[in-house]
Scaffold this motif. Sequence first.
Motif, PDB file in Angstrom:
ATOM      1  N   ALA A  93       0.812  -1.223   0.000  1.00 12.11           N
ATOM      2  CA  ALA A  93       0.000   0.000   0.000  1.00 12.11           C
ATOM      3  C   ALA A  93       0.845   1.272   0.000  1.00 12.11           C
ATOM      4  O   ALA A  93       0.500   2.227  -0.683  1.00 12.11           O
ATOM      5  N   THR A  94       1.948   1.292   0.724  1.00 12.37           N
ATOM      6  CA  THR A  94       2.811   2.473   0.590  1.00 12.37           C
ATOM      7  C   THR A  94       4.287   2.128   0.666  1.00 12.37           C
ATOM      8  O   THR A  94       5.108   2.899   0.214  1.00 12.37           O
ATOM      9  N   ALA A  95       4.617   0.991   1.235  1.00  8.88           N
ATOM     10  CA  ALA A  95       6.033   0.701   1.420  1.00  8.88           C
ATOM     11  C   ALA A  95       6.610  -0.044   0.219  1.00  8.88           C
ATOM     12  O   ALA A  95       5.922  -0.815  -0.424  1.00  8.88           O
ATOM     13  N   VAL A  96       7.874   0.205  -0.068  1.00  8.01           N
ATOM     14  CA  VAL A  96       8.594  -0.605  -1.043  1.00  8.01           C
ATOM     15  C   VAL A  96       9.717  -1.302  -0.283  1.00  8.01           C
ATOM     16  O   VAL A  96      10.557  -0.642   0.312  1.00  8.01           O
ATOM     17  N   THR A  97       9.691  -2.621  -0.276  1.00  2.00           N
ATOM     18  CA  THR A  97      10.622  -3.394   0.536  1.00  2.00           C
ATOM     19  C   THR A  97      11.269  -4.462  -0.330  1.00  2.00           C
ATOM     20  O   THR A  97      10.576  -5.177  -1.031  1.00  2.00           O
ATOM     21  N   PRO A  98      12.594  -4.588  -0.279  1.00  2.00           N
ATOM     22  CA  PRO A  98      13.210  -5.697  -1.008  1.00  2.00           C
ATOM     23  C   PRO A  98      12.809  -7.027  -0.366  1.00  2.00           C
ATOM     24  O   PRO A  98      12.643  -7.095   0.857  1.00  2.00           O
ATOM     25  N   GLY A  99      12.650  -8.038  -1.196  1.00  2.00           N
ATOM     26  CA  GLY A  99      12.276  -9.341  -0.658  1.00  2.00           C
ATOM     27  C   GLY A  99      12.440 -10.404  -1.723  1.00  2.00           C
ATOM     28  O   GLY A  99      12.693 -10.097  -2.884  1.00  2.00           O
TER      29      GLY A  99
ATOM     30  N   VAL B 156       0.721 -20.418  -5.096  1.00  2.00           N
ATOM     31  CA  VAL B 156       0.849 -19.963  -3.722  1.00  2.00           C
ATOM     32  C   VAL B 156       2.330 -20.007  -3.370  1.00  2.00           C
ATOM     33  O   VAL B 156       2.990 -21.023  -3.610  1.00  2.00           O
ATOM     34  N   ALA B 157       2.837 -18.895  -2.871  1.00  2.00           N
ATOM     35  CA  ALA B 157       4.273 -18.799  -2.635  1.00  2.00           C
ATOM     36  C   ALA B 157       4.563 -18.215  -1.259  1.00  2.00           C
ATOM     37  O   ALA B 157       3.735 -17.508  -0.687  1.00  2.00           O
ATOM     38  N   SER B 158       5.731 -18.549  -0.749  1.00  2.00           N
ATOM     39  CA  SER B 158       6.191 -17.970   0.513  1.00  2.00           C
ATOM     40  C   SER B 158       7.198 -16.887   0.197  1.00  2.00           C
ATOM     41  O   SER B 158       8.071 -17.074  -0.645  1.00  2.00           O
ATOM     42  N   LEU B 159       7.086 -15.768   0.875  1.00  2.00           N
ATOM     43  CA  LEU B 159       8.016 -14.675   0.651  1.00  2.00           C
ATOM     44  C   LEU B 159       8.813 -14.399   1.914  1.00  2.00           C
ATOM     45  O   LEU B 159       8.362 -14.674   3.023  1.00  2.00           O
ATOM     46  N   GLU B 160       9.995 -13.833   1.702  1.00  2.00           N
ATOM     47  CA  GLU B 160      10.793 -13.373   2.823  1.00  2.00           C
ATOM     48  C   GLU B 160      11.212 -11.946   2.517  1.00  2.00           C
ATOM     49  O   GLU B 160      11.873 -11.695   1.512  1.00  2.00           O
ATOM     50  N   LEU B 161      10.793 -11.014   3.363  1.00  2.00           N
ATOM     51  CA  LEU B 161      11.087  -9.607   3.132  1.00  2.00           C
ATOM     52  C   LEU B 161      12.277  -9.180   3.977  1.00  2.00           C
ATOM     53  O   LEU B 161      12.545  -9.763   5.025  1.00  2.00           O
ATOM     54  N   ASP B 162      12.983  -8.145   3.513  1.00  2.00           N
ATOM     55  CA  ASP B 162      14.143  -7.679   4.266  1.00  2.00           C
ATOM     56  C   ASP B 162      13.764  -7.113   5.622  1.00  2.00           C
ATOM     57  O   ASP B 162      14.569  -7.115   6.545  1.00  2.00           O
ATOM     58  N   ARG B 163      12.581  -6.571   5.702  1.00  2.00           N
ATOM     59  CA  ARG B 163      12.106  -6.090   7.013  1.00  2.00           C
ATOM     60  C   ARG B 163      10.610  -6.348   7.092  1.00  2.00           C
ATOM     61  O   ARG B 163       9.951  -6.521   6.067  1.00  2.00           O
ATOM     62  N   PRO B 164      10.056  -6.372   8.309  1.00  2.00           N
ATOM     63  CA  PRO B 164       8.634  -6.685   8.423  1.00  2.00           C
ATOM     64  C   PRO B 164       7.754  -5.584   7.816  1.00  2.00           C
ATOM     65  O   PRO B 164       8.129  -4.408   7.847  1.00  2.00           O
ATOM     66  N   VAL B 165       6.635  -5.986   7.282  1.00  2.00           N
ATOM     67  CA  VAL B 165       5.692  -5.056   6.651  1.00  2.00           C
ATOM     68  C   VAL B 165       4.305  -5.347   7.224  1.00  2.00           C
ATOM     69  O   VAL B 165       3.996  -6.476   7.567  1.00  2.00           O
TER      70      VAL B 165
END
Lengths: 555, 301
Positions: free
Chosen positions: A356-362, A391-400
């Motif tokens: 919605a507003t954040a851009v996060t590497p993942g 259906v996929a699992s993601l891992e983000l660099d920081r929590p969102v």
Amino acid sequence: MAHQSELIEKDILAYLKSQEEKSLLRFITCGSVDDGKSTLIGRLLWDSKMVFEDQLAALEADSKKVGTQGGAIDYALLLDGLQAEREQGITIDVAYRFFSTDKRKFIVADTPGHEQYTRNMVTGASTAQVAVILVDARKGLLTQTRRHSYLTSLVGIRHVVLAINKMDLIGYDEQRFQSILRDYEQFAAPLGFASITAIPISALNGDNIIEKSADTAWYSGPTLMEYLETVQIETENREKPFRLPVQWVNRPHLDFRGFCGTIASGVIRPGDELQVASSGRASRVERIVTMNGDLTEAVAGQAITLTLSDEIDISRGDLLTTPETPPLYTRHPEAHLVWLHDEALQPGQIYLVKTATAVTPGRVTGVQYVVDVNTLEQKQAPTLGLNEIGVASLELDRPVSFDTYRQNRDTGSFILIDRFTNATVAAGMVIAASPSGTGEQAFRPELELNGLQPRIVMLDGAAISGQGVSVVELSQDTGLFEFEMSDSFFEYLGKGNRILFRLRDVAQLEAVARLAYDRELSFEFDRTAEGISILLFKRLISGGGGTSRDEGTGI
Amino acid sequence: MSQHVTHLQQLEAESIHIIREVVAEFGNPVMLYSIGKDSAVMLHLARKAFYPAPPPFPLLHVDTTWKFREMIQFRDRMAAECGFDLIVHVNEEGGDRGVSPFTHGSALYTDVMKTEGLKQALDRYKFDAAFGGARRDEEKSRAKERIFSFRSAHHRWDPKNQRPELWNLYNTRIKPGESIRVFPLSNWTELDIWQYIHLENIPIVPLYYAAVRPVVERDGMLIMVDDDRLELLPDEEVQYKSVRFRTLGCYPLTGAVESEANTLPQIIQEMLLTRTSERQGRLIDHDQAGSMEKKKQEGYF
């Protein structure tokens, strides 16, 4: 645009006043090549008087030159925007059309019906509230009807019109209409639509589009336009917990600090308590500021500026929420991904995840399964290619901060952007935060639909892995099952041996229960980190004293 | 407010969201200001998006030197009143070569003075995002254009290779030299624009209102004699008629309609009862079918 023309001529101010209260409905039309989709939309524009004289002249000329109706007016040409498409006779991308009646303004997402379908339909449907699914009355439900319905459900559209088209070609046969509707209701039952409205139409002749058709006296429901004008689109976004993704911090001078964004859900008033999802810090709303004066209340859908009574650290990307129902806050979302790009998903590679507003590497750490949009079967696959859904699992660099997509389309969605090409490569819809597993919020229409065609799992000699306990490992499988047990296997159980089923989802339990019922077996149930495990066995009753010899605890 | 959010409120909210997103994500945005009614609405929305701060970007007007005089007066007044920096750019090369709609035809003139002029200005100031007031209902090729519409380093639009646009999540990523054209009014129709102007009391150029003006009939259109650069052809004569403009551009290319409508409700009334779409008053769209699409690919707004 001649509707209400009398009022427009006589009292334009009264007319303008009446128009101020109009609402807005966004819908999508889904159909395959030759279903008459473009003709239908052209018809809606035409019959709601949105075609002007100069456009009509151009349309008549085009109909003669490139039309498919033998020189008669080809409504589809109103829509085919790009020259390349006109030459090929197909639409190649999502286009948006506008028309309006006295009650509503409409935005129609028009998507082409060929192989790029998944990408385009998901794009067009992402903002739609209603889907009009076209069915050719001569052909009935087809593979694509299934596909359209699945995608409609996947993107969270709750209201479906089943437009049974080309009724003129089957002599307006009521029986046929009813039978298609019955088939559809049965098929779509697991998809969880709030409403399904079937309408017998002929887009070409205009039957039941605006006016009731004289040829379908047996049909007492609304015309398509009546339906679109009156369908109640839930105000449910307003009843959900408050969510404001902070888009911009407005700081013109030291005495003003406004938090700008579009309310994704809920209602807010001055004095309400708010919390920052990431830090947990709380404050109260002081003012809702607009150029036209402060508001006493703002609701979902409005773009607002809030000031708070305390100086707390808030920046773009934060989610302001009601303290009572905080969102998910996770580095590990599990999501439906729709792959939009020619270049396939590279698991492990870093993408930019725009929420919605954040851009996060993942990165995508794994694809659990891919859904075949035609058969809705799930298959194991290492990656996702263009137009594939999984259906996929993601891992983000920081929590969102997320909500599940089922709960909130705005705070539960994201796109993946390729860091090197900047292409938008995927659309994501959050199912849950891993590894909490399949919570009650998890909604997987393909899982539900697969219930119609459970996978048959044989329990025979090959499934026996030794004396004592045989393990049936199905915890990676998300579909539904049906177990078939061979006589030799039954005998094996009769000797005091047991089976341990490892399953993923509680919905899969039913198959075990049915097996137990049919074969008069017993079972024990445990919830585990991976899912559930069930121990199935034959309860052995001793002859005389009635004491149980079995080692189970009994249920 | 507590019943439902009306269609105009929803359109307004969507536009404000778009405008804020650009400011948050881009380093050097600009708002293309064409002085017409759509620009008036866009400017109003920009003010609302950042109130009480002034909008944090300048206005750019690509002046062809053939705009109506009243447009220029209005432009300067609005920029000053709303607290915008105003950048006016003229394609000097075209000016030096004496390119005009009369001597070079509308196609070449538009290409040089508008398309080239716009590209020059964007390059000179290194803007990475430019707001435009185009609407999807105006013309068929616009119906498929994204709200955030990618442009190559050469300002080209590739209609077959557009980024998918889902929900209200806009991909704003670009490489150096590339840019994005942003259309916050994409989902507005002509009627929405007029209703909003009425509801919000937004100032517009007086040319939209009927008044007695000097016009000549040329190629089936009424062309206003706005200054002495309009040379009369042998069989032409200046007539004084009560006319107004449904769309504003370069005066030699913009047809007036005969009208008595001199209030906003009357204008809307006339628009609703008329049966001709607004772009018909523009000469450039008539060149050939698909002409707008071609211009857009080449970098025209």
